[in-house]
Motif scaffolding. Sequence first.
Motif, mmCIF file in Angstrom:
data_model
loop_
_atom_site.group_PDB
_atom_site.id
_atom_site.type_symbol
_atom_site.label_atom_id
_atom_site.label_comp_id
_atom_site.label_asym_id
_atom_site.label_seq_id
_atom_site.Cartn_x
_atom_site.Cartn_y
_atom_site.Cartn_z
ATOM 1 N N TYR A 159 0.606 -1.252 0.043
ATOM 2 C CA TYR A 159 0.015 0.019 0.144
ATOM 3 C C TYR A 159 0.871 1.271 -0.091
ATOM 4 O O TYR A 159 0.351 2.357 -0.374
ATOM 5 C CB TYR A 159 -1.078 0.045 1.370
ATOM 6 C CG TYR A 159 -1.850 -1.114 1.135
ATOM 7 C CD1 TYR A 159 -2.831 -1.197 0.065
ATOM 8 C CD2 TYR A 159 -2.220 -1.890 2.136
ATOM 9 C CE1 TYR A 159 -3.801 -2.147 -0.062
ATOM 10 C CE2 TYR A 159 -3.059 -3.015 2.126
ATOM 11 C CZ TYR A 159 -4.165 -2.962 1.217
ATOM 12 O OH TYR A 159 -4.761 -4.038 1.048
ATOM 13 N N SER A 160 2.167 1.199 0.361
ATOM 14 C CA SER A 160 3.106 2.408 0.295
ATOM 15 C C SER A 160 3.601 2.907 -1.069
ATOM 16 O O SER A 160 3.698 2.247 -1.952
ATOM 17 C CB SER A 160 4.247 1.853 1.309
ATOM 18 O OG SER A 160 4.904 3.130 1.525
ATOM 19 N N LYS A 161 3.784 4.199 -0.940
ATOM 20 C CA LYS A 161 4.206 4.700 -2.204
ATOM 21 C C LYS A 161 5.774 4.910 -1.986
ATOM 22 O O LYS A 161 6.416 5.671 -2.799
ATOM 23 C CB LYS A 161 3.633 6.224 -2.254
ATOM 24 C CG LYS A 161 2.152 6.069 -2.853
ATOM 25 C CD LYS A 161 1.613 7.440 -2.907
ATOM 26 C CE LYS A 161 -0.006 7.426 -3.170
ATOM 27 N NZ LYS A 161 -0.463 8.812 -3.164
ATOM 28 N N HIS A 162 6.370 4.584 -0.626
ATOM 29 C CA HIS A 162 7.663 4.869 -0.407
ATOM 30 C C HIS A 162 8.304 3.486 -0.165
ATOM 31 O O HIS A 162 7.769 2.665 0.435
ATOM 32 C CB HIS A 162 7.821 5.821 0.786
ATOM 33 C CG HIS A 162 7.304 7.286 0.291
ATOM 34 N ND1 HIS A 162 8.058 8.148 -0.516
ATOM 35 C CD2 HIS A 162 6.090 7.894 0.758
ATOM 36 C CE1 HIS A 162 7.078 9.241 -0.613
ATOM 37 N NE2 HIS A 162 6.081 8.930 0.055
ATOM 38 N N VAL A 163 9.614 3.497 -0.201
ATOM 39 C CA VAL A 163 10.495 2.315 0.275
ATOM 40 C C VAL A 163 11.591 2.901 1.074
ATOM 41 O O VAL A 163 11.950 4.116 1.064
ATOM 42 C CB VAL A 163 11.175 1.843 -1.025
ATOM 43 C CG1 VAL A 163 12.190 0.495 -0.593
ATOM 44 C CG2 VAL A 163 10.456 1.284 -2.150
ATOM 45 N N GLU A 164 11.653 2.217 2.155
ATOM 46 C CA GLU A 164 12.534 2.629 3.258
ATOM 47 C C GLU A 164 13.910 2.035 3.079
ATOM 48 O O GLU A 164 13.929 0.700 2.971
ATOM 49 C CB GLU A 164 11.832 2.418 4.635
ATOM 50 C CG GLU A 164 12.757 3.072 5.727
ATOM 51 C CD GLU A 164 12.050 3.449 7.134
ATOM 52 O OE1 GLU A 164 12.901 3.212 7.907
ATOM 53 O OE2 GLU A 164 10.880 3.330 6.796
ATOM 54 N N VAL A 172 8.681 4.698 -4.840
ATOM 55 C CA VAL A 172 8.625 3.223 -5.229
ATOM 56 C C VAL A 172 9.256 3.073 -6.620
ATOM 57 O O VAL A 172 9.625 1.999 -6.901
ATOM 58 C CB VAL A 172 7.325 2.613 -5.251
ATOM 59 C CG1 VAL A 172 7.106 1.480 -6.075
ATOM 60 C CG2 VAL A 172 6.948 2.456 -3.755
ATOM 61 N N ASP A 173 9.115 3.995 -7.514
ATOM 62 C CA ASP A 173 9.712 4.098 -8.743
ATOM 63 C C ASP A 173 11.071 3.936 -8.678
ATOM 64 O O ASP A 173 11.647 3.512 -9.736
ATOM 65 C CB ASP A 173 9.177 5.607 -9.351
ATOM 66 C CG ASP A 173 7.886 5.658 -9.492
ATOM 67 O OD1 ASP A 173 7.023 4.643 -9.468
ATOM 68 O OD2 ASP A 173 7.552 6.817 -9.560
#
Length: 128
Positions: free
Chosen positions: A41-46, A66-67
């Motif tokens: 569900y996240s638009k970010h990667v940590e 995420v891109d």
Amino acid sequence: MIFKNVNCLRSYLVIFVKIKIEKMENFGRSFKVNQLTFNNYSKHVELEGILFQDNLSYESNLRISVDQINKVLNFLQVENPSEDLNSMLEVDEFPNNETYYSMNLAALSGKISFEMLFPDQRYKLIRA
């Protein structure tokens, strides 16, 4: 005569400061990725790892879009051709249709430059 020297010194300092700032902005900052985590569900990667700048290094977390995950994984695969990144992916599924992905990348070599991760952006690093 004194005022001329002050003006000359002032312009010298302005030039020196501009050159120093440009050198610092272009100095290579890099990031060694130890852990990569995200969910469906996240638009970010940590990214968890070690940040290197000048002679300093410290543990830090970065959030990327995420891109950009392909940039990171492709770089790590090129730096570590004998490793299989697919086998490092761990998937945890939860009852509410949420899937949590993580990769432990501490054993891999290679530092990712900030210019590769953030090509058009200027970032200020703050240690809090």
